[in-house]
Write a protein that holds these residues in place. Structure first.
Motif, PDB file in Angstrom:
ATOM      1  N   SER A  88       5.708  -6.300 -11.178  1.00 18.49           N
ATOM      2  CA  SER A  88       5.955  -4.774 -11.296  1.00 18.49           C
ATOM      3  C   SER A  88       6.517  -4.589 -12.679  1.00 18.49           C
ATOM      4  O   SER A  88       6.103  -3.303 -13.324  1.00 18.49           O
ATOM      5  N   LYS A  89       6.866  -5.612 -13.541  1.00 26.58           N
ATOM      6  CA  LYS A  89       7.097  -5.372 -14.985  1.00 26.58           C
ATOM      7  C   LYS A  89       5.969  -4.935 -15.723  1.00 26.58           C
ATOM      8  O   LYS A  89       5.841  -4.065 -16.462  1.00 26.58           O
ATOM      9  N   ASP A 125      -1.011   0.560  -0.565  1.00 28.29           N
ATOM     10  CA  ASP A 125       0.319   0.548   0.047  1.00 28.29           C
ATOM     11  C   ASP A 125       0.881  -1.042  -0.060  1.00 28.29           C
ATOM     12  O   ASP A 125       2.103  -1.384   0.098  1.00 28.29           O
ATOM     13  N   HIS A 126      -0.272  -1.982   0.142  1.00 31.79           N
ATOM     14  CA  HIS A 126       0.573  -3.451   0.291  1.00 31.79           C
ATOM     15  C   HIS A 126      -0.515  -4.151  -0.174  1.00 31.79           C
ATOM     16  O   HIS A 126      -1.834  -3.802  -0.197  1.00 31.79           O
ATOM     17  N   LEU A 127      -0.222  -5.673  -0.141  1.00 31.70           N
ATOM     18  CA  LEU A 127      -1.074  -6.671  -0.681  1.00 31.70           C
ATOM     19  C   LEU A 127      -1.057  -7.630   0.233  1.00 31.70           C
ATOM     20  O   LEU A 127      -0.050  -8.033   1.047  1.00 31.70           O
ATOM     21  N   LYS A 164       7.266  -0.301  -2.794  1.00 31.82           N
ATOM     22  CA  LYS A 164       8.685   0.411  -2.178  1.00 31.82           C
ATOM     23  C   LYS A 164       8.239   1.687  -1.321  1.00 31.82           C
ATOM     24  O   LYS A 164       7.534   2.491  -1.851  1.00 31.82           O
ATOM     25  N   TYR A 165       8.850   1.641  -0.099  1.00 33.81           N
ATOM     26  CA  TYR A 165       8.584   2.651   0.792  1.00 33.81           C
ATOM     27  C   TYR A 165       7.157   2.770   1.210  1.00 33.81           C
ATOM     28  O   TYR A 165       6.834   3.824   1.624  1.00 33.81           O
ATOM     29  N   ARG A 166       6.303   1.929   0.924  1.00 30.75           N
ATOM     30  CA  ARG A 166       4.867   2.081   1.271  1.00 30.75           C
ATOM     31  C   ARG A 166       4.270   3.059   0.550  1.00 30.75           C
ATOM     32  O   ARG A 166       3.426   3.864   0.916  1.00 30.75           O
ATOM     33  N   TRP A 188       8.076  -2.948  -5.709  1.00 28.29           N
ATOM     34  CA  TRP A 188       7.581  -3.816  -4.680  1.00 28.29           C
ATOM     35  C   TRP A 188       8.850  -3.672  -3.642  1.00 28.29           C
ATOM     36  O   TRP A 188       9.897  -3.425  -4.018  1.00 28.29           O
ATOM     37  N   GLN A 189       8.453  -3.574  -2.344  1.00 28.01           N
ATOM     38  CA  GLN A 189       9.331  -3.717  -1.356  1.00 28.01           C
ATOM     39  C   GLN A 189      10.187  -4.730  -1.770  1.00 28.01           C
ATOM     40  O   GLN A 189      10.127  -5.667  -2.364  1.00 28.01           O
TER      41      GLN A 189
END
Length: 155
Positions: free
Chosen positions: A80-81, A54-56, A17-19, A95-96
């Motif tokens: 995320s959980k 910040d990303h996958l 989220k928001y990188r 996550w975004q």
């Protein structure tokens, strides 16, 4: 014996989220293993995974019985959980909202795996935003920049 044969590989990219740089080195291997377990539970195959704080990027084989959007929703929600249930979390992990997914032919599988493995090198020269836009353009995906990157609203 079944008469349906598929090889449905996707290069999937999504950010925090928001990188935010929330994928810390001390737990990223556990996160990668957890994501692989989610994919296997859905009868899929994790071929490669890598990324940055910040990303996958994932190269996944998804069975024809599950939509790509459902597979990614399950991946993101479950992981995320899991992250938020860890005792070492101080901020809420998210996550975004969206993602990018590109089909990958068997002939390109190894080059995509190499690309995913070399994320550290790629990001010495360009940002995630630049990389993401380049991927969208390379795959001829039309996009509106105002929707490609979620902005954090402060105040």
């Amino acid at each position: 014996m079944a008469s349906t044969f598929t090889c449905l590989d996707y290069h999937v990219v999504f950010s925090t989220k928001y990188r935010k740089p929330w994928i810390h080195e001390e737990f990223c291997e556990e996160l990668y293993q957890y994501l692989g377990g989610i994919i296997r539970a859905e009868q899929g195959c994790l071929r490669e995974i890598g990324g940055m704080p910040d990303h996958l990027h994932l190269l996944v084989g998804i069975p024809p019985t599950i939509a790509v959007s459902d597979a990614i929703r399950i991946l993101k929600a479950s992981s995320s959980k899991w992250v938020n249930e860890r005792s070492d979390r101080v901020a809420k992990f998210q996550w975004q909202i969206g993602y990018a997914a590109f089909t990958v032919s068997v002939s390109q599988r190894e080059s995509v795996c190499q690309y995913i493995r070399n994320q550290q090198t790629h990001h010495r020269q360009r940002s995630f935003k630049e990389e993401f836009i380049e991927l969208l353009e390379r795959h001829q995906i039309e996009y509106d920049p105002k929707y490609a990157f979620e902005q954090e609203h402060v105040g």
